[in-house]
Design an enzyme around this catalytic site. Structure first.
Site, mmCIF file in Angstrom:
data_model
loop_
_atom_site.group_PDB
_atom_site.id
_atom_site.type_symbol
_atom_site.label_atom_id
_atom_site.label_comp_id
_atom_site.label_asym_id
_atom_site.label_seq_id
_atom_site.Cartn_x
_atom_site.Cartn_y
_atom_site.Cartn_z
ATOM 1 N N HIS A 8 0.970 -1.253 -0.187
ATOM 2 C CA HIS A 8 -0.309 0.164 -0.020
ATOM 3 C C HIS A 8 0.978 0.945 -0.230
ATOM 4 O O HIS A 8 1.689 1.271 0.792
ATOM 5 C CB HIS A 8 -0.846 0.066 1.169
ATOM 6 C CG HIS A 8 -2.130 0.711 1.211
ATOM 7 N ND1 HIS A 8 -2.355 2.196 0.991
ATOM 8 C CD2 HIS A 8 -3.362 0.614 0.669
ATOM 9 C CE1 HIS A 8 -2.389 2.621 1.380
ATOM 10 N NE2 HIS A 8 -4.020 2.182 0.836
ATOM 11 N N GLU A 58 -3.453 2.312 -7.300
ATOM 12 C CA GLU A 58 -4.664 3.002 -6.708
ATOM 13 C C GLU A 58 -3.785 4.373 -6.315
ATOM 14 O O GLU A 58 -2.359 4.221 -6.712
ATOM 15 C CB GLU A 58 -4.486 3.096 -4.965
ATOM 16 C CG GLU A 58 -5.606 1.925 -4.722
ATOM 17 C CD GLU A 58 -5.990 1.876 -2.787
ATOM 18 O OE1 GLU A 58 -6.880 1.537 -3.150
ATOM 19 O OE2 GLU A 58 -5.106 1.602 -2.521
#
Ligand code: PGA
Length: 240
Positions: A87, A156
């Site tokens: 992430h 993302e």
């Protein structure tokens, strides 16, 4: 089935989590597969629902004795089936790099955990037209060094996370198709690709209409169970 992975991050304390679990109840969905990724601390509170459990991270150390780390074996013992790796917040705040992701993927795979590997460009990289180059690098530098088993990618854009901004529908489509194409080209495999970054009840429908999008990684909007249920309803209501 479209994946709806909810990344609770470091939000919610014990009482809030207990109430979240209670409101969640038994989710029934025809077209959405729900994955809840709570704080490590509260994973055991999520027993028994009609959804899968994910962790937001995993240790890059396997056998070594390391204070404060959480291993694949421990996660497995709490019925975790998915793990988020790479992430952008871990890349940014914890300075995690490719070798960490490679080790994490290897350890997760040893315990049959499925991986959600996150990639994405910064706003500056986007402005310089470097998005595809960056994504290609983030993919190949890690996936060249692991077995491509039970891995999906979450695209993302870093500038879209928590900002309320999302790329245009055309950009999401082109980028996700690009990711699928290069994985297919390099590794001869078709993988699932999720979109993440400011997904909410108002924009999920249009993003869900993009055929290449296999699901969503949702942060802020997933902190409210009403939103989670609405997002599932929207996914369920999509005509075929
Ligand atoms: P957001 O976060 O939905 O709050 O933008 C997504 C993520 O960081 O995974």
């Amino acid at each position: 089935m479209k994946i709806l992975a909810c990344n609770i991050k470091n939000k919610m304390d014990r009482l809030e989590t207990e109430s979240y679990v209670e409101q969640l109840g038994e989710i029934v969905s025809e077209k959405a597969k729900l994955i809840i990724c709570p704080s490590f601390l509260f994973l055991p509170l999520f027993k028994g629902g009609n959804y899968s459990l994910g962790s937001q991270d995993i240790s890059s150390f396997n056998e070594a004795t390391v204070t404060g780390e959480i291993t694949a074996k421990q996660l497995k013992s709490l019925d975790v089936s998915y793990v988020i790796i790479g992430h952008s917040e871990r890349r940014n705040y914890k300075h995690e790099i490719n070798i960490d992701f490679i080790n994490k993927i290897n350890h997760a795979q040893e315990k049959d955990l499925r991986i959600i590997y996150c990639i994405g460009e910064t706003e500056e990289e986007k402005e310089h037209g470097e998005t595809f180059d960056i994504l290609e690098k983030q993919i190949s530098e890690v996936l060249n060094n692991v077995v491509l088993k039970d891995i999906m990618i979450a695209y993302e854009p870093i500038w879209a996370i928590g900002s309320g901004k999302i790329p245009t529908i055309k950009e999401i489509q082109n980028t996700i198709e690009y990711i699928k194409d290069i994985v297919d080209e390099k590794y001869e495999q078709q993988i699932k690709v999720l979109y993440g970054g400011s997904v909410n009840v108002d924009n999920i429908e249009v993003i869900n209409n993009i055929e290449a999008v296999d699901g969503f990684l949702v942060g802020g909007a997933s902190l409210d169970v009403t939103n989670v249920k609405k997002m599932i309803e929207i996914i369920d209501n999509k005509g075929n």
